[in-house]
Write a protein that holds these residues in place. Structure first.
Motif, PDB file in Angstrom:
ATOM      1  N   ILE A  81       0.835  -1.205   0.000  1.00 22.03           N
ATOM      2  CA  ILE A  81       0.000   0.000   0.000  1.00 22.03           C
ATOM      3  C   ILE A  81       0.869   1.253   0.000  1.00 22.03           C
ATOM      4  CG2 ILE A  81      -1.660   1.323   1.354  1.00 22.03           C
ATOM      5  CD1 ILE A  81      -2.846  -1.342   2.300  1.00 22.03           C
ATOM      6  N   SER A  82       1.909   1.260   0.829  1.00 21.15           N
ATOM      7  CA  SER A  82       2.807   2.427   0.881  1.00 21.15           C
ATOM      8  C   SER A  82       3.497   2.654  -0.451  1.00 21.15           C
ATOM      9  CB  SER A  82       3.852   2.228   1.986  1.00 21.15           C
ATOM     10  OG  SER A  82       3.245   2.077   3.248  1.00 21.15           O
ATOM     11  N   SER A  83       3.966   1.576  -1.083  1.00 18.84           N
ATOM     12  CA  SER A  83       4.626   1.709  -2.385  1.00 18.84           C
ATOM     13  C   SER A  83       3.670   2.282  -3.418  1.00 18.84           C
ATOM     14  CB  SER A  83       5.133   0.341  -2.863  1.00 18.84           C
ATOM     15  OG  SER A  83       6.092  -0.185  -1.982  1.00 18.84           O
ATOM     16  N   ARG A  84       2.449   1.797  -3.430  1.00 21.29           N
ATOM     17  CA  ARG A  84       1.461   2.310  -4.374  1.00 21.29           C
ATOM     18  C   ARG A  84       1.241   3.811  -4.178  1.00 21.29           C
ATOM     19  NH1 ARG A  84      -3.309  -2.333  -4.092  1.00 21.29           N
ATOM     20  NH2 ARG A  84      -2.214  -3.930  -5.321  1.00 21.29           N
ATOM     21  N   ILE A  85       1.069   4.212  -2.919  1.00 20.22           N
ATOM     22  CA  ILE A  85       0.800   5.631  -2.634  1.00 20.22           C
ATOM     23  C   ILE A  85       1.956   6.506  -3.087  1.00 20.22           C
ATOM     24  CG2 ILE A  85       0.498   7.301  -0.777  1.00 20.22           C
ATOM     25  CD1 ILE A  85      -1.087   5.156   0.745  1.00 20.22           C
ATOM     26  N   PHE A  86       3.179   6.133  -2.705  1.00 21.35           N
ATOM     27  CA  PHE A  86       4.339   6.967  -3.026  1.00 21.35           C
ATOM     28  C   PHE A  86       4.612   7.012  -4.529  1.00 21.35           C
ATOM     29  CE2 PHE A  86       5.694   6.101   1.494  1.00 21.35           C
ATOM     30  CZ  PHE A  86       5.503   7.407   1.913  1.00 21.35           C
ATOM     31  N   LEU A  87       4.459   5.871  -5.216  1.00 23.33           N
ATOM     32  CA  LEU A  87       4.708   5.852  -6.663  1.00 23.33           C
ATOM     33  C   LEU A  87       3.642   6.640  -7.412  1.00 23.33           C
ATOM     34  CD1 LEU A  87       5.912   2.172  -7.140  1.00 23.33           C
ATOM     35  CD2 LEU A  87       7.289   4.254  -7.224  1.00 23.33           C
ATOM     36  N   LEU A  88       2.401   6.568  -6.966  1.00 23.78           N
ATOM     37  CA  LEU A  88       1.343   7.376  -7.591  1.00 23.78           C
ATOM     38  C   LEU A  88       1.559   8.860  -7.325  1.00 23.78           C
ATOM     39  CD1 LEU A  88      -1.865   5.238  -6.917  1.00 23.78           C
ATOM     40  CD2 LEU A  88      -0.728   5.633  -9.113  1.00 23.78           C
ATOM     41  N   THR A 131      11.988   7.623  -4.201  1.00 25.05           N
ATOM     42  CA  THR A 131      12.926   6.944  -3.308  1.00 25.05           C
ATOM     43  C   THR A 131      12.183   6.084  -2.300  1.00 25.05           C
ATOM     44  OG1 THR A 131      14.523   8.765  -3.535  1.00 25.05           O
ATOM     45  CG2 THR A 131      14.800   7.277  -1.655  1.00 25.05           C
ATOM     46  N   LEU A 132      11.138   6.659  -1.702  1.00 19.79           N
ATOM     47  CA  LEU A 132      10.367   5.913  -0.712  1.00 19.79           C
ATOM     48  C   LEU A 132       9.633   4.735  -1.359  1.00 19.79           C
ATOM     49  CD1 LEU A 132       8.899   8.876   1.378  1.00 19.79           C
ATOM     50  CD2 LEU A 132      10.665   7.266   2.087  1.00 19.79           C
ATOM     51  N   GLY A 133       8.948   4.994  -2.476  1.00 20.79           N
ATOM     52  CA  GLY A 133       8.187   3.930  -3.129  1.00 20.79           C
ATOM     53  C   GLY A 133       9.063   2.800  -3.620  1.00 20.79           C
ATOM     54  N   ASN A 134      10.143   3.141  -4.313  1.00 17.36           N
ATOM     55  CA  ASN A 134      11.044   2.111  -4.836  1.00 17.36           C
ATOM     56  C   ASN A 134      11.728   1.334  -3.719  1.00 17.36           C
ATOM     57  OD1 ASN A 134      10.335   3.234  -7.251  1.00 17.36           O
ATOM     58  ND2 ASN A 134      12.367   3.919  -7.817  1.00 17.36           N
ATOM     59  N   SER A 135      12.199   2.053  -2.715  1.00 14.69           N
ATOM     60  CA  SER A 135      12.939   1.397  -1.634  1.00 14.69           C
ATOM     61  C   SER A 135      12.043   0.480  -0.815  1.00 14.69           C
ATOM     62  CB  SER A 135      13.579   2.453  -0.725  1.00 14.69           C
ATOM     63  OG  SER A 135      14.478   3.265  -1.448  1.00 14.69           O
ATOM     64  N   ILE A 136      10.816   0.925  -0.540  1.00 14.20           N
ATOM     65  CA  ILE A 136       9.892   0.086   0.222  1.00 14.20           C
ATOM     66  C   ILE A 136       9.562  -1.180  -0.556  1.00 14.20           C
ATOM     67  CG2 ILE A 136       7.519  -0.058   1.078  1.00 14.20           C
ATOM     68  CD1 ILE A 136       7.763   2.893   1.858  1.00 14.20           C
ATOM     69  N   PHE A 137       9.309  -1.032  -1.862  1.00 10.06           N
ATOM     70  CA  PHE A 137       8.968  -2.216  -2.642  1.00 10.06           C
ATOM     71  C   PHE A 137      10.157  -3.161  -2.762  1.00 10.06           C
ATOM     72  CE2 PHE A 137       7.577  -4.731  -6.277  1.00 10.06           C
ATOM     73  CZ  PHE A 137       6.236  -4.918  -5.965  1.00 10.06           C
TER      74      PHE A 137
END
Length: 205
Positions: A81-88, A131-137
């Protein structure tokens, strides 16, 4: 003197925005592809391929499931969910940046009256979200999945990058380039404003 004028013409605002808009659009397209399938695949008999929105098996891209449906198996729901939010959010920021750059090229007085620092701020925001989205995923999802599918006491099963993962990091790199371009434009614009203020003060004297 002529060379100085030619350099100023080359580093004019239109050229900055043309190059910046092109790079930003490329980052936006790459970010869009990162939302699709095959971020990484795991070397198991079923060859599962994971992405932000899909989990597919045996190379079958037509029949896929939502990663959240496997949350009980891998316990990575909050990370997905976090990755989706940050990448969007990163894609939305890049889209807004592209709109601003396009408006400036078309000579919109409202956009041209805005401080050029706003372009740098948007680039930095996109970088933070990416950075957040990629790193979390990569960390909380990819490492967790490969850890779960590795039999206990056996060497860790490898996972392979897919084109969605490459697209995500390519978008990140292109956003860094955009940040440099708009940062240079902001610096040059501020320097020009300072020179005009000095000339104005000199004329008043």
């Amino acid at each position: 003197m002529a060379s100085n004028l030619s350099l100023r013409g080359f580093f004019g605002p239109d050229n900055f925005f043309i190059v910046g808009l092109f790079v930003t659009l490329c980052a936006l397209v790459a970010g869009g592809f990162s939302q699709y399938k095959d971020w990484f695949s795991v070397r198991t008999p079923r060859e599962p391929s994971f992405s932000v929105w899909h989990v597919c098996y045996n190379g079958n891209w037509g029949v896929c499931v939502d990663p959240m449906s496997l949350d009980n198996q891998y316990d990575y729901g909050p990370a997905v969910i976090s990755s989706r939010i940050f990448l969007l959010l990163s894609i939305t920021t890049l889209l807004f940046l592209s709109i601003l750059a396009s408006g400036s090229l078309w000579g919109s007085p409202k956009i041209n009256s805005v401080s050029p620092v706003i372009f740098v701020v948007l680039c930095v925001l996109a970088l933070v979200f990416q950075t957040l989205g990629n790193s979390i995923f990569e960390g909380a999802v990819r490492l967790r999945v490969t850890g779960y599918v590795t039999p206990y006491g056996m060497p860790r099963i490898d996972s392979d990058f897919g084109w969605a993962g490459y697209s995500a990091w390519l978008s990140f790199l292109l956003t860094i380039v955009s940040t440099g371009i708009y940062g240079s434009y902001s610096f040059c614009a501020q320097r020009t404003m300072d020179e005009m203020e000095k000339l104005g003060d000199h004329d008043e004297e």
